[in-house]
Design a protein around this motif. Structure first.
Motif, PDB file in Angstrom:
ATOM      1  N   ALA A   1      20.828 -24.533  27.110  1.00  0.00           N
ATOM      2  CA  ALA A   1      21.131 -25.936  26.792  1.00  0.00           C
ATOM      3  C   ALA A   1      22.310 -25.953  25.839  1.00  0.00           C
ATOM      4  CB  ALA A   1      19.918 -26.581  26.144  1.00  0.00           C
TER       5      ALA A   1
ATOM      6  N   GLU B   1      15.262 -21.889  29.313  1.00  0.00           N
ATOM      7  CA  GLU B   1      15.242 -20.716  28.436  1.00  0.00           C
ATOM      8  C   GLU B   1      16.542 -19.947  28.626  1.00  0.00           C
ATOM      9  OE1 GLU B   1      13.506 -19.172  25.886  1.00  0.00           O
ATOM     10  OE2 GLU B   1      15.180 -17.782  26.135  1.00  0.00           O
TER      11      GLU B   1
ATOM     12  N   ASP C   1      20.783 -22.590  18.103  1.00  0.00           N
ATOM     13  CA  ASP C   1      21.441 -23.576  18.978  1.00  0.00           C
ATOM     14  C   ASP C   1      20.858 -24.978  18.805  1.00  0.00           C
ATOM     15  OD1 ASP C   1      22.264 -21.132  19.903  1.00  0.00           O
ATOM     16  OD2 ASP C   1      21.898 -21.555  22.033  1.00  0.00           O
TER      17      ASP C   1
ATOM     18  N   ALA D   1       6.345 -22.474  20.758  1.00  0.00           N
ATOM     19  CA  ALA D   1       6.329 -23.931  20.556  1.00  0.00           C
ATOM     20  C   ALA D   1       6.678 -24.649  21.850  1.00  0.00           C
ATOM     21  CB  ALA D   1       7.301 -24.314  19.440  1.00  0.00           C
TER      22      ALA D   1
ATOM     23  N   GLU E   1      10.059 -23.071  14.962  1.00  0.00           N
ATOM     24  CA  GLU E   1      10.985 -22.575  13.939  1.00  0.00           C
ATOM     25  C   GLU E   1      12.291 -23.371  13.874  1.00  0.00           C
ATOM     26  OE1 GLU E   1      11.316 -18.261  14.009  1.00  0.00           O
ATOM     27  OE2 GLU E   1      12.689 -18.274  12.305  1.00  0.00           O
TER      28      GLU E   1
ATOM     29  N   ASN F   1      10.892 -15.324  19.585  1.00  0.00           N
ATOM     30  CA  ASN F   1      10.357 -14.627  18.406  1.00  0.00           C
ATOM     31  C   ASN F   1       8.839 -14.612  18.394  1.00  0.00           C
ATOM     32  OD1 ASN F   1      12.643 -13.833  17.134  1.00  0.00           O
ATOM     33  ND2 ASN F   1      12.685 -15.498  15.658  1.00  0.00           N
ATOM     34  N   THR F   2       8.229 -15.525  19.170  1.00  0.00           N
ATOM     35  CA  THR F   2       6.774 -15.582  19.203  1.00  0.00           C
ATOM     36  C   THR F   2       6.195 -14.225  19.599  1.00  0.00           C
ATOM     37  OG1 THR F   2       6.883 -17.925  19.693  1.00  0.00           O
ATOM     38  CG2 THR F   2       4.807 -16.825  20.218  1.00  0.00           C
TER      39      THR F   2
HETATM   40  P1  ADP Z   1       9.215 -20.798  18.314  1.00  0.00           P
HETATM   41  O1  ADP Z   1       8.396 -19.773  17.578  1.00  0.00           O
HETATM   42  O2  ADP Z   1       9.609 -21.930  17.482  1.00  0.00           O
HETATM   43  O3  ADP Z   1       8.616 -21.162  19.619  1.00  0.00           O
HETATM   44  P2  ADP Z   1      10.813 -18.752  19.535  1.00  0.00           P
HETATM   45  O4  ADP Z   1      11.867 -17.947  18.888  1.00  0.00           O
HETATM   46  O5  ADP Z   1       9.529 -18.089  19.858  1.00  0.00           O
HETATM   47  O6  ADP Z   1      10.584 -20.032  18.637  1.00  0.00           O
HETATM   48  O7  ADP Z   1      11.357 -19.367  20.898  1.00  0.00           O
HETATM   49  C1  ADP Z   1      12.562 -20.060  20.994  1.00  0.00           C
HETATM   50  C2  ADP Z   1      13.139 -19.820  22.377  1.00  0.00           C
HETATM   51  O8  ADP Z   1      14.235 -20.714  22.598  1.00  0.00           O
HETATM   52  C3  ADP Z   1      13.692 -18.413  22.561  1.00  0.00           C
HETATM   53  O9  ADP Z   1      13.120 -17.831  23.694  1.00  0.00           O
HETATM   54  C4  ADP Z   1      15.194 -18.639  22.723  1.00  0.00           C
HETATM   55  O10 ADP Z   1      15.810 -17.695  23.568  1.00  0.00           O
HETATM   56  C5  ADP Z   1      15.250 -20.029  23.315  1.00  0.00           C
HETATM   57  N1  ADP Z   1      16.533 -20.721  23.110  1.00  0.00           N
HETATM   58  C6  ADP Z   1      17.299 -20.709  21.994  1.00  0.00           C
HETATM   59  N2  ADP Z   1      18.415 -21.449  22.170  1.00  0.00           N
HETATM   60  C7  ADP Z   1      18.355 -21.951  23.434  1.00  0.00           C
HETATM   61  C8  ADP Z   1      19.212 -22.767  24.217  1.00  0.00           C
HETATM   62  N3  ADP Z   1      20.392 -23.220  23.752  1.00  0.00           N
HETATM   63  N4  ADP Z   1      18.832 -23.090  25.478  1.00  0.00           N
HETATM   64  C9  ADP Z   1      17.663 -22.612  25.993  1.00  0.00           C
HETATM   65  N5  ADP Z   1      16.825 -21.813  25.303  1.00  0.00           N
HETATM   66  C10 ADP Z   1      17.153 -21.487  24.043  1.00  0.00           C
END
Ligand code: ADP
Length: 598
Positions: free
Chosen positions: A308, A186, A372, A167, A563, A194-195
């Protein structure tokens, strides 16, 4: 972000030496020797002053990882990996990261990449093995001074995207294509989230691929299937938006070099609607690789290992993000913030807060899925919807958290309990099968399949390589291996095979996945139990991807997709809709954020 330091212990080194016995294939300061050398010979070899190329091998996630290390004196001048069993997006990304780190730091004491622990460790072990062969003690290598410094972070951007999964990357690419200055944060050491775990494909209706293949589908039917799958608690406006924009999303993916032409049936869809890559590879890894290329082409900065921690608000609008990373805390000011942090399936404390009975469940999620974004959004007044809707996947191997795809049952496997008996129609929905597995003594079961199924389904090879499959030449031999009474398992298989022949399952009324019987030895078993798979609930958004407050108002400057959001999947996400969600809503969030800035 959770990272682990690799510990270089004496035991680790001797393991590396043991590896040499089977893995050395040559060194280039002599002509390449193809017969293995013994460990004793290699340990007595003097450091190679003039250098050479040496190979070491270790067991990775999906097979061997071989490191080809070129040294000159004690300097590592080049490093290459050969790892055919690793997936490009997870293993490949980890190997690339480790290659850069080792070359930069000139030591193998580098961090393991979260989400690819096995591959990372194998990479380091393989390099160490090669170094020992070169006459270099890996533990004597000291990091080059100053190489721990991080790339400077930008403190201003038009748009900050939090989360480098599907996303977030879709949103960032869209916003950049609209001409804006975008950065991605990231928190782990690699993009993808999870993608990368999405295997099936992307649901989309009325696409040109469907039309070309004579498949009749409608947006209305896609909406209906999604609502039925979600037990009708989904937000129908969001579902409509997803369905209506799905065909365009497929074309947008094509425009950036990621066509999904292979259309097939998938659970919960009344027509062939799931779109997958031509070559049968997992859709998640395929898309992440193309997104990654596109980010590089568009020069979108991606700050890895950057978490973040807070959305900065001013006069009711989001104006930036606070982050933390190894060199301390930073603030990035922006005109819009896009939350794309994924779900919370890897945060046991959080999912048990909403669903106590999931305590102790393993997860199929990558380590970054800790919720988060949901916590940060809630802290600034965002509304949460369907937060207790958590999908569990029925067939997860518990020691590795490897999810055994539904395709194994779909191709003819059965589930038996420790007593050797079937207990459910294996093709029921995820929630029903999971509940029935949990109801068995010990709360687990075995997936049983035969050699013909293994040959037909590529996915099973990765399970064999991961060491989670028990094997027996006969059903009885397999039963002995898994402590089931051989006569009972044999009888169960006998009844099942008769049911397949008769096309009638008198015991549990299974109707699909009955094309092949289980009569070709060897026979296989994987011990499984349910695991947390997808968190359907999250931050409320409207059809423009804007985040909605607890009072029902739009929070200015804040957008969300993927997600981290709730409402689209209702009480149960159907296969193929996670990818549809991230591409459609990632695109919408990116576009809306860009429009708001302009
Ligand atoms: P989606 O399918 O909605 O894109 P994903 O699980 O594929 O969700 O991707 C979400 C990403 O966000 C992951 O790579 C995760 O490590 C990252 N993430 C989660 N929390 C934080 C945060 N606090 N700061 C930066 N990145 C984050």
């Amino acid at each position: 972000m959770k990272r682990m330091k690799l510990v270089r212990s004496a035991a680790g080194l001797s393991a590396a030496l043991v590896l040499l016995v089977t893995s050395i294939v040559g060194c280039s300061n002599k002509p390449a020797v193809n017969e293995p050398t013994t460990a004793a010979e290699t340990t007595t070899e003097a450091p190679s002053e003039e250098g050479g190329t040496f190979e070491g091998t270790a067991q990775g996630f999906g097979g061997d990882v071989t490191a080809k290390v070129t040294v000159s004196g004690k300097e590592i001048t080049a490093l290459e990996f050969v790892a055919e069993g690793e997936t490009p997006a997870i293993g490949g990304a980890a190997l690339e990261a480790i290659q850069k780190e080792v070359l930069k730091k000139q030591t193998t004491e580098v961090d393991v990449i979260a989400g690819a622990t096995v591959t990372s460790k194998a990479a380091v072990e393989a390099i160490n093995a090669a170094l020992v062969l070169a006459g270099i003690d890996p533990s004597s290598l000291v990091a080059v001074a100053g190489t721990d410094s991080l790339e400077e972070i930008k403190t201003e951007a038009d748009i900050v995207v939090i989360g480098g999964g599907g996303a977030g990357m879709t949103a960032a690419i869209t916003a950049k294509q609209a001409g804006l200055d975008v950065v991605i944060l990231e928190k782990t050491g690699m993009i993808g989230g999870n993608t990368t775990k999405a295997t099936g494909g992307m649901n989309a209706a009325e696409t040109h691929f469907q039309k070309e293949q004579g498949i009749e589908d409608t947006v209305a039917l896609f909406i209906e299937d999604t609502m039925t799958g979600g037990k009708n608690i989904n937000n129908i406006e969001l579902v409509t938006t997803m369905a209506e924009n799905s065909a365009d999303a497929i074309e947008w993916l094509e425009s950036i070099g990621a066509p999904l032409p292979k259309v097939s049936f998938s659970g919960g869809a009344s027509v062939a609607r799931i779109h997958a890559p031509e070559d049968g590879s997992g859709v998640g890894n395929y898309l992440v690789a193309v997104f990654d290329e596109t980010l590089k082409e568009l020069e979108i900065p991606v700050y890895l290992n950057t978490k973040a921690t807070e959305i900065i608000m001013k006069d009711g609008a989001a104006t930036g993000v606070k982050v933390t990373r190894a060199d301390g805390e930073h603030t990035i000011n922006a005109k819009a913030v896009i939350l794309a942090t994924g779900g919370f399936g890897a945060n046991e404390e959080m999912y048990t807060k909403y669903r106590e009975e999931l305590k102790g469940f393993v997860t199929t999620n990558t380590p970054g899925a800790t919720g988060d974004g949901i916590v940060m959004a809630e802290a600034i007044g965002a509304n949460l919807v369907d937060i207790e809707q958590i999908q569990i996947h029925p067939t997860v191997e518990q020691t590795t958290s490897i999810m055994v795809t539904e395709g194994v049952r779909g191709d003819g496997a059965i589930l038996v309990n420790q007593g050797g008996k079937r207990f459910v129609n294996e093709m029921e929905t995820r929630d029903v099968v999971s509940a029935n597995v949990i109801a068995q003594e010990g709360g687990y079961a075995y997936i049983i399949f035969d050699h013909q199924l293994r040959e037909n389904l590529k996915a099973t090879e990765s399970y064999v390589k991961a060491g989670i499959v028990e094997e027996g030449e006969t059903i009885e031999a397999l039963a002995e291996k898994i402590n089931i009474d051989p006569s009972v398992l044999s009888e169960t298989l006998g009844i099942w095979n008769e049911a397949v022949t008769a096309k009638t399952d008198g015991e549990f009324d299974r109707k699909t996945g009955m094309e092949h019987d289980l009569t070709t030895g060897p026979y296989y078993a994987i011990k499984i139990a349910p695991g947390v798979h997808h968190t359907m609930g999250g931050v409320e958004i409207n059809t423009s991807g804007e985040v909605i407050s607890a009072e029902g108002n739009v929070i200015q400057g804040l957008f969300a997709a993927g997600e981290v959001t709730g409402g689209i999947h209702g009480a149960n996400r159907i296969g193929g809709n996670a990818v549809a969600d991230i591409v459609v809503f990632g695109h919408i969030a990116g576009k809306s954020a860009a429009d708001s800035v302009k």
